[in-house]
Design a protein around this motif. Structure first.
Motif, PDB file in Angstrom:
ATOM      1  N   ILE A 294      42.461  36.458  36.828  1.00  0.00           N
ATOM      2  CA  ILE A 294      43.087  37.018  38.039  1.00  0.00           C
ATOM      3  C   ILE A 294      43.457  35.897  39.009  1.00  0.00           C
ATOM      4  CG2 ILE A 294      42.682  38.461  40.083  1.00  0.00           C
ATOM      5  CD1 ILE A 294      43.236  40.012  37.425  1.00  0.00           C
ATOM      6  N   GLN A 295      42.557  34.943  39.194  1.00  0.00           N
ATOM      7  CA  GLN A 295      42.853  33.810  40.079  1.00  0.00           C
ATOM      8  C   GLN A 295      44.047  33.008  39.559  1.00  0.00           C
ATOM      9  OE1 GLN A 295      38.966  31.994  39.955  1.00  0.00           O
ATOM     10  NE2 GLN A 295      38.234  33.151  41.731  1.00  0.00           N
ATOM     11  N   THR A 296      44.123  32.819  38.245  1.00  0.00           N
ATOM     12  CA  THR A 296      45.230  32.074  37.646  1.00  0.00           C
ATOM     13  C   THR A 296      46.543  32.836  37.792  1.00  0.00           C
ATOM     14  OG1 THR A 296      43.695  31.049  36.080  1.00  0.00           O
ATOM     15  CG2 THR A 296      46.050  30.963  35.526  1.00  0.00           C
ATOM     16  N   ILE A 297      46.519  34.141  37.555  1.00  0.00           N
ATOM     17  CA  ILE A 297      47.724  34.961  37.734  1.00  0.00           C
ATOM     18  C   ILE A 297      48.221  34.845  39.172  1.00  0.00           C
ATOM     19  CG2 ILE A 297      48.615  37.336  37.827  1.00  0.00           C
ATOM     20  CD1 ILE A 297      46.555  37.934  35.512  1.00  0.00           C
TER      21      ILE A 297
ATOM     22  N   CYS B 254      63.512  41.478  35.425  1.00  0.00           N
ATOM     23  CA  CYS B 254      62.739  42.690  35.749  1.00  0.00           C
ATOM     24  C   CYS B 254      62.466  42.715  37.253  1.00  0.00           C
ATOM     25  CB  CYS B 254      61.423  42.721  34.970  1.00  0.00           C
ATOM     26  SG  CYS B 254      61.636  43.264  33.259  1.00  0.00           S
ATOM     27  N   ASP B 255      62.362  43.922  37.810  1.00  0.00           N
ATOM     28  CA  ASP B 255      62.159  44.072  39.255  1.00  0.00           C
ATOM     29  C   ASP B 255      60.715  43.856  39.678  1.00  0.00           C
ATOM     30  OD1 ASP B 255      64.848  44.843  39.730  1.00  0.00           O
ATOM     31  OD2 ASP B 255      64.372  46.889  39.109  1.00  0.00           O
ATOM     32  N   HIS B 256      59.784  44.346  38.870  1.00  0.00           N
ATOM     33  CA  HIS B 256      58.373  44.351  39.258  1.00  0.00           C
ATOM     34  C   HIS B 256      57.519  44.210  38.005  1.00  0.00           C
ATOM     35  CE1 HIS B 256      55.202  45.313  42.212  1.00  0.00           C
ATOM     36  NE2 HIS B 256      54.568  45.823  41.164  1.00  0.00           N
ATOM     37  N   ALA B 257      56.363  43.587  38.145  1.00  0.00           N
ATOM     38  CA  ALA B 257      55.436  43.471  37.017  1.00  0.00           C
ATOM     39  C   ALA B 257      54.031  43.818  37.477  1.00  0.00           C
ATOM     40  CB  ALA B 257      55.467  42.069  36.422  1.00  0.00           C
ATOM     41  N   VAL B 258      53.322  44.532  36.623  1.00  0.00           N
ATOM     42  CA  VAL B 258      51.913  44.858  36.835  1.00  0.00           C
ATOM     43  C   VAL B 258      51.112  44.009  35.855  1.00  0.00           C
ATOM     44  CG1 VAL B 258      50.153  46.664  36.694  1.00  0.00           C
ATOM     45  CG2 VAL B 258      52.430  47.204  37.602  1.00  0.00           C
ATOM     46  N   PHE B 259      50.139  43.277  36.387  1.00  0.00           N
ATOM     47  CA  PHE B 259      49.298  42.399  35.587  1.00  0.00           C
ATOM     48  C   PHE B 259      47.888  42.958  35.562  1.00  0.00           C
ATOM     49  CE2 PHE B 259      52.707  39.952  37.399  1.00  0.00           C
ATOM     50  CZ  PHE B 259      53.119  39.116  36.377  1.00  0.00           C
ATOM     51  N   VAL B 260      47.284  43.030  34.377  1.00  0.00           N
ATOM     52  CA  VAL B 260      45.948  43.593  34.221  1.00  0.00           C
ATOM     53  C   VAL B 260      45.075  42.610  33.445  1.00  0.00           C
ATOM     54  CG1 VAL B 260      44.578  45.483  33.262  1.00  0.00           C
ATOM     55  CG2 VAL B 260      46.856  45.950  34.186  1.00  0.00           C
TER      56      VAL B 260
ATOM     57  N   ALA C  93      46.501  40.194  30.687  1.00  0.00           N
ATOM     58  CA  ALA C  93      47.537  39.263  31.138  1.00  0.00           C
ATOM     59  C   ALA C  93      47.171  37.789  31.032  1.00  0.00           C
ATOM     60  CB  ALA C  93      47.934  39.600  32.580  1.00  0.00           C
ATOM     61  N   GLY C  94      45.894  37.444  31.069  1.00  0.00           N
ATOM     62  CA  GLY C  94      45.522  36.028  30.998  1.00  0.00           C
ATOM     63  C   GLY C  94      46.109  35.262  32.154  1.00  0.00           C
ATOM     64  N   SER C  95      47.037  34.348  31.882  1.00  0.00           N
ATOM     65  CA  SER C  95      47.684  33.555  32.935  1.00  0.00           C
ATOM     66  C   SER C  95      48.847  34.294  33.588  1.00  0.00           C
ATOM     67  CB  SER C  95      48.193  32.236  32.349  1.00  0.00           C
ATOM     68  OG  SER C  95      49.228  32.507  31.416  1.00  0.00           O
ATOM     69  N   GLY C  96      49.275  35.412  32.983  1.00  0.00           N
ATOM     70  CA  GLY C  96      50.417  36.165  33.505  1.00  0.00           C
ATOM     71  C   GLY C  96      51.757  35.670  33.003  1.00  0.00           C
ATOM     72  N   GLY C  97      51.762  34.793  32.012  1.00  0.00           N
ATOM     73  CA  GLY C  97      52.986  34.167  31.536  1.00  0.00           C
ATOM     74  C   GLY C  97      54.052  35.127  31.048  1.00  0.00           C
TER      75      GLY C  97
END
Length: 188
Positions: free
Chosen positions: A77-80, A64-70, A50-54
């Protein structure tokens, strides 16, 4: 970097400090969402590497209702988490700090399904075909879902992996290409 469209349009996002990640540019992000559908009526998104989660945040902003970031990097993770706070999507997100393969194994075990799956691994360690096989074999993608694979332009991804069929390839530069997969109507 910013949220391009939807309910959080214009919100600025932080990039991961350092050079270990390569964020998807706003231009590429806007183009890929125009291809997969500009807005969504629910569903879940999975943002691997995910990096920044952009990409996951953009999917949330567009419905979208929900997102999973990996991501396995602590700075990512801190940036996300910071970007989720800024966009007020903390309640709509799950963040995994672990290897993408381990996260996929957990998601498979839990029986999750996703409308959108974004895969953007480091170009020197591309694992798209293996992950496409896992996604297809374990039904991680909903029937009307799309897998978006960002990869180096020199890499050639397969036309088909089980029922997953490449529906479009968009080359953005000599470096960046995105391949889009969805379930084919018939199995070969």
């Amino acid at each position: 970097m910013r949220v391009i469209s939807g309910e959080r349009k214009g919100t600025r996002l932080k990039a991961v400090p350092g050079s270990a990640t390569r964020p998807t540019t706003d231009k590429v992000k806007e183009s890929l969402f125009n291809i997969i559908g500009p807005y969504f009526a629910g569903g879940d998104a999975l943002d691997l590497y995910a990096g920044s989660g952009g990409l996951g945040i953009e999917a949330l902003s567009r419905g979208c209702d929900h997102a999973v970031f990996v991501d396995k990097q602590t700075k990512a993770i801190q940036t996300i988490q910071e970007n989720l706070r800024v966009t007020r999507y903390e309640a709509n997100a799950t963040v995994y700090r672990q290897d993408a393969r381990q996260a996929l194994d957990e998601l498979i075990t839990s029986g999750r399904e996703f409308k959108l799956i974004f895969m953007d691994p480091p170009y020197h360690a591309e694992t798209h075909e293996t992950f496409l096989q896992l996604i297809e074999a374990n039904h991680l993608l909903t029937d009307n879902g799309v897998v978006v694979c960002e990869h180096g332009s020199e890499a050639e991804l397969p036309e088909r992996v089980g029922r997953l069929e490449k529906i479009k390839v968009q080359r953005y530069s000599d470096v960046i290409t995105i391949s889009f997969y969805e379930y084919a109507s018939t199995e070969e």
